[in-house]
Design an enzyme around this catalytic site. Structure first.
Site, PDB file in Angstrom:
ATOM      1  N   CYS A  17       0.729  -1.132   0.079  1.00 58.04           N
ATOM      2  CA  CYS A  17       0.116  -0.011   0.104  1.00 58.04           C
ATOM      3  C   CYS A  17       0.843   1.171   0.098  1.00 58.04           C
ATOM      4  O   CYS A  17       0.755   2.035  -0.701  1.00 58.04           O
ATOM      5  CB  CYS A  17      -0.844   0.072   1.199  1.00 58.04           C
ATOM      6  SG  CYS A  17      -2.200   1.312   1.354  1.00 58.04           S
ATOM      7  N   CYS A  18       2.005   1.129   0.916  1.00 58.03           N
ATOM      8  CA  CYS A  18       2.889   2.482   0.823  1.00 58.03           C
ATOM      9  C   CYS A  18       3.577   2.613  -0.614  1.00 58.03           C
ATOM     10  O   CYS A  18       3.952   3.657  -1.005  1.00 58.03           O
ATOM     11  CB  CYS A  18       3.882   2.289   2.092  1.00 58.03           C
ATOM     12  SG  CYS A  18       2.975   2.528   3.634  1.00 58.03           S
ATOM     13  N   CYS A  24      -3.666   4.678   9.720  1.00 63.72           N
ATOM     14  CA  CYS A  24      -2.447   4.345  10.106  1.00 63.72           C
ATOM     15  C   CYS A  24      -1.646   5.200  11.080  1.00 63.72           C
ATOM     16  O   CYS A  24      -0.441   4.708  11.384  1.00 63.72           O
ATOM     17  CB  CYS A  24      -1.199   3.885   8.864  1.00 63.72           C
ATOM     18  SG  CYS A  24      -1.884   2.642   7.707  1.00 63.72           S
ATOM     19  N   CYS A  37       8.146   3.467   5.706  1.00 67.34           N
ATOM     20  CA  CYS A  37       7.186   3.282   4.628  1.00 67.34           C
ATOM     21  C   CYS A  37       7.861   3.090   3.188  1.00 67.34           C
ATOM     22  O   CYS A  37       7.328   2.693   2.345  1.00 67.34           O
ATOM     23  CB  CYS A  37       6.313   4.413   4.382  1.00 67.34           C
ATOM     24  SG  CYS A  37       7.150   6.092   4.084  1.00 67.34           S
TER      25      CYS A  37
HETATM   26  S1  SF4 Z   1       0.348   4.683   5.574  1.00 70.64           S
HETATM   27 FE1  SF4 Z   1      -1.237   3.164   5.639  1.00 70.64          FE
HETATM   28  S2  SF4 Z   1      -2.962   3.890   4.146  1.00 70.64           S
HETATM   29 FE2  SF4 Z   1      -1.216   5.313   3.945  1.00 70.64          FE
HETATM   30  S3  SF4 Z   1      -0.032   4.293   2.278  1.00 70.64           S
HETATM   31 FE3  SF4 Z   1       0.935   3.324   3.895  1.00 70.64          FE
HETATM   32  S4  SF4 Z   1      -0.218   1.385   4.522  1.00 70.64           S
HETATM   33 FE4  SF4 Z   1      -1.562   2.774   2.802  1.00 70.64          FE
END
Ligand code: SF4
Length: 378
Positions: free
Chosen positions: A252-253, A338, A363
């Site tokens: 996701c990141c 998050c 991330c």
């Molecule tokens: S912080 Fe959470 S919602 Fe944002 S990109 Fe990363 S995993 Fe996805």
């Protein structure tokens, strides 16, 4: 069959890996499928040495799809194309006759300098020049504790576009204040201020964007992820799939942050961030300036050595606008699902991905080549 490693010019006899082969007609779907979850080699086929489509495909795999694994050139290629392959993002070239490896080596080493930007800036001369410049900048920034003075030094020493990726956090707001009050924008410095709008931000972050634009009279660009990539991610993992595993969270990141950041940094000569050594153990040795070899630019962390007290004093003294969430216990603020508030005395990063182990909580935006190697070995 053998391979030549384009970066080291070493011969790799009888490689065991089986590569996914892409034809020069591969479309976006084929590229995404090859890059997605594929750590193994991707081979790009060249039906003739006059067919240049494979160069574009390699570049797309690196820049659009963030593929980090080996890209191999196969088919009809000649040694004179070695430099172009390397600079387009290829790692290896397949050669039918291992005796021709020396010819490839000669061709790869014969050009000593390049002036055009490339997917990889691997040539020693450019690396040395930029690496030396980052060391000199690191020393110059260490000579003053004044943030405005540091920003002026950055603007003076880095020619070309300087990207400033802001999360609208406390550090970044102090830096934005210093940029706006240093006169560098009026003097014509090309500072590109942007934030990564992941689609999952708190509304308060966007309100802080507007407030800051009005106060500092500058536009903060919203850099958004690729819509098709987000659709694919959510279809595969679900709306809150990032809670299910560290791998899902990193995916996701990667889609919402890392790839958009890499796109935004393309062509930039410098990158300003708000990293501080106090944030976490992983950031304890962050320098004021360093050469980011992967991205081919100088990364500047102008408040790396500041304490929290020093930062809060600056914000109070200059009445810098801050995200209202800080007053509710949020310290390091990322995406809404998050991020949580932290208790007094907790690490500033304790409110990010709190369900994960401490050492995995980055991330990917600030992982450099050395750290990637450590991750691979772990
Ligand atoms: S912080 Fe959470 S919602 Fe944002 S990109 Fe990363 S995993 Fe996805």
């Amino acid at each position: 069959m053998a391979l030549v490693d384009l970066a080291t010019t070493m011969l790799i006899a009888d490689p065991e890996d089986v590569a996914t082969v892409l034809e020069p007609t591969a479309d976006d779907g084929a590229l995404a499928a090859a890059a997605g979850g594929n750590a193994g080699p991707i081979a790009i086929s060249f039906p003739s040495f006059t067919d240049g489509r494979g160069f574009s495909l390699a570049r797309l795999l690196r820049e659009r799809y963030g593929f980090k694994g080996e890209i191999r050139a196969v088919g009809h290629l000649i040694p004179d194309q070695g430099q172009f392959l390397l600079r387009s993002g290829f790692d290896t070239v397949e050669i039918a006759d291992p005796d021709t490896a020396d010819v490839w080596k000669f061709s790869l080493e014969r050009i000593g300098r390049n002036y055009q930007p490339a997917v990889r800036n691997t040539l020693p001369l450019r690396w040395n020049a930029s690496h030396k410049a980052s060391i000199a900048l690191n020393e110059a920034l260490g000579a003053t504790d004044d943030l405005v003075g540091r920003i002026k030094e950055v603007s003076k020493r880095i020619e070309g576009r300087i990207a400033f990726s802001t999360s609208l956090g406390l550090e970044d707001q102090a830096i934005l204040h210093a940029i706006a009050n240093s006169g560098v924008l009026k003097s014509g410095a090309e500072i590109d201020v942007f934030t990564l709008d992941t689609g999952r931000l708190f509304p308060e972050v966007l309100e802080t964007v507007e407030l800051s634009e009005l106060r500092f009279r500058t536009r903060i660009r919203l850099v958004v992820p690729d819509a098709a990539e987000v659709e694919e991610l959510v279809t595969r993992d679900g709306v809150f799939g990032f809670r299910q595993s560290v791998d899902n969270r990193k995916s996701c990141c990667e889609v919402r942050k890392v790839r958009p950041l890499n796109r935004a940094l393309q062509g930039a000569q410098g990158w300003i961030t708000g990293l501080r050594r106090e944030h976490s153990d992983a950031r304890a040795e962050v320098p004021l300036a360093e050469w980011d070899q992967d991205r081919g630019l100088i990364k500047v962390n102008p408040v790396a050595d500041w304490s929290t007290d020093r930062l809060m004093d600056y914000i109070a003294a200059h009445n810098v606008p801050v995200n209202p969430l800080h007053a509710r216990g949020f310290v390091s603020i990322g995406c809404a699902p998050c991020t949580r508030a932290v208790e007094p005395g907790e690490s500033p990063r304790a409110g990010r991905w709190w369900w994960e182990n401490e050492e995995k909580k980055e991330c990917g935006l600030h992982i450099n080549g050395n750290e990637k190697e450590k991750e691979k070995a772990a």
